[in-house]
Scaffold this motif. Structure first.
Motif, mmCIF file in Angstrom:
data_model
loop_
_atom_site.group_PDB
_atom_site.id
_atom_site.type_symbol
_atom_site.label_atom_id
_atom_site.label_comp_id
_atom_site.label_asym_id
_atom_site.label_seq_id
_atom_site.Cartn_x
_atom_site.Cartn_y
_atom_site.Cartn_z
ATOM 1 N N LYS A 186 -1.381 -10.743 -3.948
ATOM 2 C CA LYS A 186 -2.321 -11.424 -3.042
ATOM 3 C C LYS A 186 -2.180 -10.865 -1.634
ATOM 4 N N GLU A 187 -0.920 -10.683 -1.230
ATOM 5 C CA GLU A 187 -0.663 -10.163 0.120
ATOM 6 C C GLU A 187 -1.269 -8.775 0.286
ATOM 7 N N LEU A 188 -1.193 -8.003 -0.791
ATOM 8 C CA LEU A 188 -1.730 -6.637 -0.755
ATOM 9 C C LEU A 188 -3.204 -6.612 -0.361
ATOM 10 N N LEU A 189 -3.919 -7.578 -0.887
ATOM 11 C CA LEU A 189 -5.358 -7.608 -0.637
ATOM 12 C C LEU A 189 -5.685 -7.770 0.840
ATOM 13 N N HIS A 190 -4.762 -8.405 1.566
ATOM 14 C CA HIS A 190 -5.015 -8.644 2.999
ATOM 15 C C HIS A 190 -4.185 -7.732 3.899
ATOM 16 N N ASP A 191 -3.471 -6.801 3.291
ATOM 17 C CA ASP A 191 -2.579 -5.934 4.064
ATOM 18 C C ASP A 191 -3.384 -4.793 4.697
ATOM 19 N N GLU A 192 -3.424 -4.823 6.015
ATOM 20 C CA GLU A 192 -4.192 -3.828 6.763
ATOM 21 C C GLU A 192 -3.692 -2.410 6.478
ATOM 22 N N ARG A 193 -2.371 -2.260 6.430
ATOM 23 C CA ARG A 193 -1.802 -0.918 6.221
ATOM 24 C C ARG A 193 -2.112 -0.407 4.815
ATOM 25 N N PHE A 194 -2.072 -1.293 3.826
ATOM 26 C CA PHE A 194 -2.376 -0.861 2.460
ATOM 27 C C PHE A 194 -3.824 -0.406 2.363
ATOM 28 N N ARG A 195 -4.713 -1.175 3.020
ATOM 29 C CA ARG A 195 -6.131 -0.805 2.977
ATOM 30 C C ARG A 195 -6.365 0.531 3.680
ATOM 31 N N LYS A 196 -5.653 0.700 4.800
ATOM 32 C CA LYS A 196 -5.801 1.949 5.548
ATOM 33 C C LYS A 196 -5.311 3.132 4.701
ATOM 34 N N ALA A 197 -4.150 2.931 4.041
ATOM 35 C CA ALA A 197 -3.577 3.997 3.210
ATOM 36 C C ALA A 197 -4.498 4.304 2.036
ATOM 37 N N ALA A 198 -5.058 3.248 1.418
ATOM 38 C CA ALA A 198 -5.954 3.454 0.272
ATOM 39 C C ALA A 198 -7.214 4.207 0.719
ATOM 40 N N TRP A 199 -7.717 3.860 1.888
ATOM 41 C CA TRP A 199 -8.907 4.525 2.411
ATOM 42 C C TRP A 199 -8.611 5.992 2.712
ATOM 43 N N ASN A 200 -7.446 6.249 3.314
ATOM 44 C CA ASN A 200 -7.075 7.642 3.602
ATOM 45 C C ASN A 200 -6.937 8.441 2.307
ATOM 46 N N SER A 201 -6.347 7.839 1.270
ATOM 47 C CA SER A 201 -6.201 8.540 -0.010
ATOM 48 C C SER A 201 -7.566 8.823 -0.625
ATOM 49 N N THR A 202 -8.475 7.856 -0.490
ATOM 50 C CA THR A 202 -9.829 8.040 -1.046
ATOM 51 C C THR A 202 -10.549 9.179 -0.326
ATOM 52 N N LYS A 203 -10.424 9.193 1.019
ATOM 53 C CA LYS A 203 -11.078 10.264 1.788
ATOM 54 C C LYS A 203 -10.497 11.627 1.398
ATOM 55 N N ASP A 234 -0.252 6.949 14.585
ATOM 56 C CA ASP A 234 -0.808 5.604 14.437
ATOM 57 C C ASP A 234 -1.433 5.376 13.065
ATOM 58 N N GLY A 235 -0.752 5.808 12.024
ATOM 59 C CA GLY A 235 -1.231 5.570 10.659
ATOM 60 C C GLY A 235 -2.390 6.457 10.236
ATOM 61 N N ALA A 236 -2.734 7.462 11.054
ATOM 62 C CA ALA A 236 -3.897 8.304 10.734
ATOM 63 C C ALA A 236 -3.676 9.091 9.449
ATOM 64 N N THR A 237 -2.441 9.412 9.112
ATOM 65 C CA THR A 237 -2.174 10.205 7.909
ATOM 66 C C THR A 237 -1.417 9.397 6.846
ATOM 67 N N LEU A 238 -1.475 8.081 6.984
ATOM 68 C CA LEU A 238 -0.772 7.237 6.013
ATOM 69 C C LEU A 238 -1.543 7.208 4.689
ATOM 70 N N VAL A 239 -0.901 7.611 3.608
ATOM 71 C CA VAL A 239 -1.519 7.527 2.282
ATOM 72 C C VAL A 239 -0.643 6.616 1.408
ATOM 73 N N ILE A 240 -1.144 6.261 0.237
ATOM 74 C CA ILE A 240 -0.471 5.231 -0.554
ATOM 75 C C ILE A 240 0.959 5.635 -0.938
ATOM 76 N N GLY A 241 1.137 6.892 -1.313
ATOM 77 C CA GLY A 241 2.473 7.341 -1.725
ATOM 78 C C GLY A 241 3.498 7.151 -0.616
ATOM 79 N N VAL A 242 3.127 7.525 0.599
ATOM 80 C CA VAL A 242 4.036 7.408 1.744
ATOM 81 C C VAL A 242 4.295 5.933 2.065
ATOM 82 N N LEU A 243 3.254 5.122 1.971
ATOM 83 C CA LEU A 243 3.393 3.688 2.254
ATOM 84 C C LEU A 243 4.388 3.048 1.274
#
Lengths: 330, 427
Positions: free
Chosen positions: A84-101, A271-280
């Motif tokens: 549940k926490e994951l769904l609202h985790d800003e960093r997880f969403r950012k990492a997932a978005w970076n991985s998708t891009k 500032d998290g610009a290169t954060l991807v899921i693996g690193v997170l």
């Protein structure tokens, strides 16, 4: 019950299966193994796979339901709270978005640049083998070594990229490649593509070599232009290679870690610009430096499980959709 | 079937014979080799130890050699692991039951592990290791509920490292207040120098800079009040510390946001920057990069004269692994007990960092003498060592980048930091 032999006598009717004949009772089991000797050969690998992959995976699912830092005894069960926490985790969403891009960019580059290179290498030339080796070289290089080399090359103080740009009259293009949030992820795209380009080139090259020359020649004789030959003859025949390249790059990119960790560090700088899921996931599980021992092992496992389910589902879907495309094109 | 090999006819039978011979020789030789090895093992107990400062390998070897000379029945094999990878390696090894025999835990972790309960990865050394000579800070990290678990290798104090030749060249003196810091930075920038080398990629430098500058505002008493919840990081005078981090942005090295700790150290040691966040431990690394480096150490400048500050922490806390054999545990205990002695800590002081023994006050190294002098102004513990403010590390790690990109103002950054404080009225 019928015996596997169909018309053969039933087990009870066999003389060897008479009561008191223990050898006869065990015979079917022996036969089963005898009928499948390959099982003995795959057994060691199966056991190793079970111990090293299946068990840890199941255990990760289980541990993701707890509140556990990774230190000391396993904490209390929190069921799906981590998810549940994951769904609202800003960093997880950012990492997932970076991985998708990252996947989107690599997908486009592999199906344009890599495919183009493969077509060039498909021509017979004395230097073809040398070019193939050069292009494939980054694939066999250590990702960490590759990352360090790129970090050093791109450094604005000690690197060589900016001085070279300046010396060839392109000084206006100099950037703080890894420090500027606008350029940091683009640098990751470049380096990641540079490393995996060789793999896509080789797979497409293998696909191209399976396209009969006669078909292409026939199309040309019939008046088709080169672009039309590629679009209507060559590319459809590359469908199996396209499926493999896409599915492989999807899995490799979404679980990418080592190279991007070296480039962007444990927090995906800047500032998290290169954060991807693996690193997170790594940071949550093991901390981000020797000054930060704060870890959230169960939360990291929940992230890992989510990634696993996503990759398994999407890969299955990709292979199914692309497999149907292959059938339709053939 | 037979084949010609270098002119000799080799038959299948001869190959089988040869293999049989090799196997027989191995069968005979193995017990002999094992017996020899067993005899050697009887002579010496072989221990392993891990460190998290690869740049300390040589001085650490010297310290271990001193111990081994005094204890010829013990041999210690050192492996240095890069700091950022150390915790992952340690946790994995503990989970797998294979950490080093002399187990080096991170500062703060003994407290965390004991509080978490369950089976500890290290054994109880109460009555076997005398920690009465250690400093108060050191003792509180290795003694929990009356039980002694180990001894810290060393301590470190964090402030600013100065490149003396650059300051001398431009006729500048190291700053002692924030205003002086800003004016010195401007003068250095005007002279074409990089005033401050900062490695913000792994957030370590900005973190130390923030806690150093905030500590210079709070002072030791104010810091204690912060831990008790009586003061806030959102107070305007403390927010000014975050604002100073922003105001200094034009004076950091190019690309500082993506410069890692190790690269920043190399840039500074080679004289390509005038000042850098540095702890006592960093100077060994600076000298390894550039043995000719002429450096000095100062405390964090304060908001006004006389309010400078330093922050002090501990290096690895050496304990004895519970996974080792009783024989190895006994030998490892000898080492940990020796590490807590004045003799061992004098070696630490001369070769690596600050000692944790109260009676060791001198050092062969002038930088360490300067560090001790600098810490007389107003020294507080590194924040991540204390449970009330330890989450400040994660807060900085997740948010410091926002300061440089404009995502956060100094006030917002201070709010994030304050949210990470867990006040304890009894602290």
């Amino acid at each position: 019950m019928r015996s596997p032999g169909g018309n053969s006598p039933s087990r009870a009717a066999l003389p060897s299966a008479l009561p008191g004949d223990s050898a006869g009772l065990h015979q079917p089991k022996r036969r089963s193994w005898e009928r499948r000797p390959h099982l003995w050969f795959i057994l060691p690998a199966l056991v190793a796979y079970g111990i090293l992959f299946i068990y840890p995976t199941i255990r990760s699912f289980y541990l993701s339901l707890f509140d556990w830092t990774g230190i000391g005894p396993i904490g209390k069960m929190v069921w799906l709270a981590n998810f549940k926490e994951l769904l609202h985790d800003e960093r997880f969403r950012k990492a997932a978005w970076n991985s998708t891009k990252l996947f989107a960019v690599i997908f486009v580059l592999q199906n344009t640049v890599s495919l183009g290179l493969a077509m060039m290498l498909n021509r017979r030339s004395p230097m073809t083998h040398v070019y193939r080796a050069i292009i494939f070289l980054p694939v066999v290089m250590s990702a960490v070594a590759t990352g360090i080399i790129w970090v050093l090359m791109l450094d604005p103080i000690i690197g060589i990229v900016n001085p070279v740009l300046r010396d060839i009259g392109l000084g206006s293009l100099q950037q703080e490649w890894q420090a500027d949030p606008k350029w940091a992820m683009k640098t990751v795209y470049l380096v990641q593509f540079w490393q995996w380009n060789g793999m896509a080139v080789v797979l497409y090259l293998a696909g191209l070599q399976n396209v009969p020359e006669d078909l292409r020649h026939a199309a040309l004789i019939d008046g088709a232009k080169r672009w039309q030959v590629f679009r209507d003859v060559t590319f459809p025949m590359l469908a199996p290679a396209f499926t493999i390249v896409t599915a492989l790059s999807f899995i490799l990119i979404f679980r990418a870690f080592d190279l991007i960790y070296v480039l962007g560090g444990s927090t995906g700088a800047p500032d998290g610009a290169t954060l991807v899921i693996g690193v997170l996931i790594y940071g949550e599980a093991f901390g981000t430096s020797s000054f930060n021992a704060a870890t959230r092992m169960s939360y990291a496992m929940a992230e890992g499980v989510t990634l696993f389910v996503f990759l398994a589902g999407m890969s299955g879907l990709l292979i199914r959709v692309l497999g149907r495309r292959e059938e339709a094109l053939q | 079937m037979s084949e010609s090999f270098l002119g000799t006819r080799v038959s299948r039978r001869s190959i089988v014979k040869g293999m049989g011979g090799v196997a027989a020789a191995s069968a005979l030789g193995a017990p002999l080799a094992l017996r020899t090895r067993g005899a050697a093992a009887q002579d010496k107990v072989e221990l392993t130890i891990w460190g998290n400062h690869p740049e300390w390998k040589d001085p650490m070897e010297e310290i271990l050699t001193a111990f081994m000379e005094a204890n010829p029945d013990i041999s210690i094999q050192l492996t240095e692991i890069p700091g950022p990878d150390y915790n992952a390696k340690l946790q994995t090894a503990i989970t797998g039951g294979q950490p080093s025999d002399i187990l080096g835990d991170l500062e703060g972790n003994i407290l965390v592990r004991v509080a978490a309960g369950g089976e500890l990865p290290f054994i109880d050394l109460t009555g076997k290791v005398d920690i009465s000579g250690l400093t108060e800070t050191a003792r509180t990290q290795v003694e929990v509920d009356g039980k002694v678990y180990g001894c810290p290798l060393a301590a470190y104090t964090v402030g600013l490292a100065i490149q003396n030749p650059i300051f001398e060249k431009h006729g500048l003196t190291p700053p002692s207040t924030w205003d002086e810091l800003l004016s010195v930075c401007q003068a250095l920038k005007d002279a074409g120098e990089t005033p401050i080398v900062l490695g913000a990629k792994d957030w370590v430098h900005p973190y130390f800079m923030y806690i150093g500058l905030a500590s210079s505002v709070l002072g030791p008493d104010g810091f204690a009040a912060l831990r008790r919840g009586e003061r806030q990081l959102t107070e305007p005078e403390v927010v000014a510390a975050a604002q100073l981090l922003l105001d200094l942005q034009p004076y950091y090295n190019a690309g500082f946001e993506a410069t890692d700790y190790v690269t920043a150290k190399a840039i500074f040691a080679n004289g390509r920057g005038a000042m850098m966040v540095a702890g006592t431990a960093d100077f060994t690394g600076f000298r390894q990069v550039n043995p000719e480096a002429d450096l000095s150490f100062i405390a964090w400048p304060g908001p006004e004269a006389g309010k400078s500050a330093t922050t002090t922490g501990l290096e690895l806390l050496y304990t004895v692994s519970r996974f080792s054999s009783p024989e190895k545990q006994e030998a490892a205990t000898k080492f940990v007990a020796w590490l807590a002695t004045k003799e061992a800590q004098q070696l630490v002081s001369d070769k690596i960092a600050l000692p944790v023994h109260k009676e060791v006050t001198e050092s062969d190294d002038p930088i360490r003498a300067q560090t001790v002098a600098a810490s007389q102004g107003g020294d507080v513990a590194v924040w991540y060592d204390l449970p009330e403010v330890s989450d400040s590390v994660t807060a900085v790690q997740n948010n410091q980048g926002g300061l440089w990109t404009g995502r956060l103002t100094a006030e917002q950054f201070a709010q994030e930091m304050q949210a990470a404080v867990k006040p304890n009225p009894n602290a």
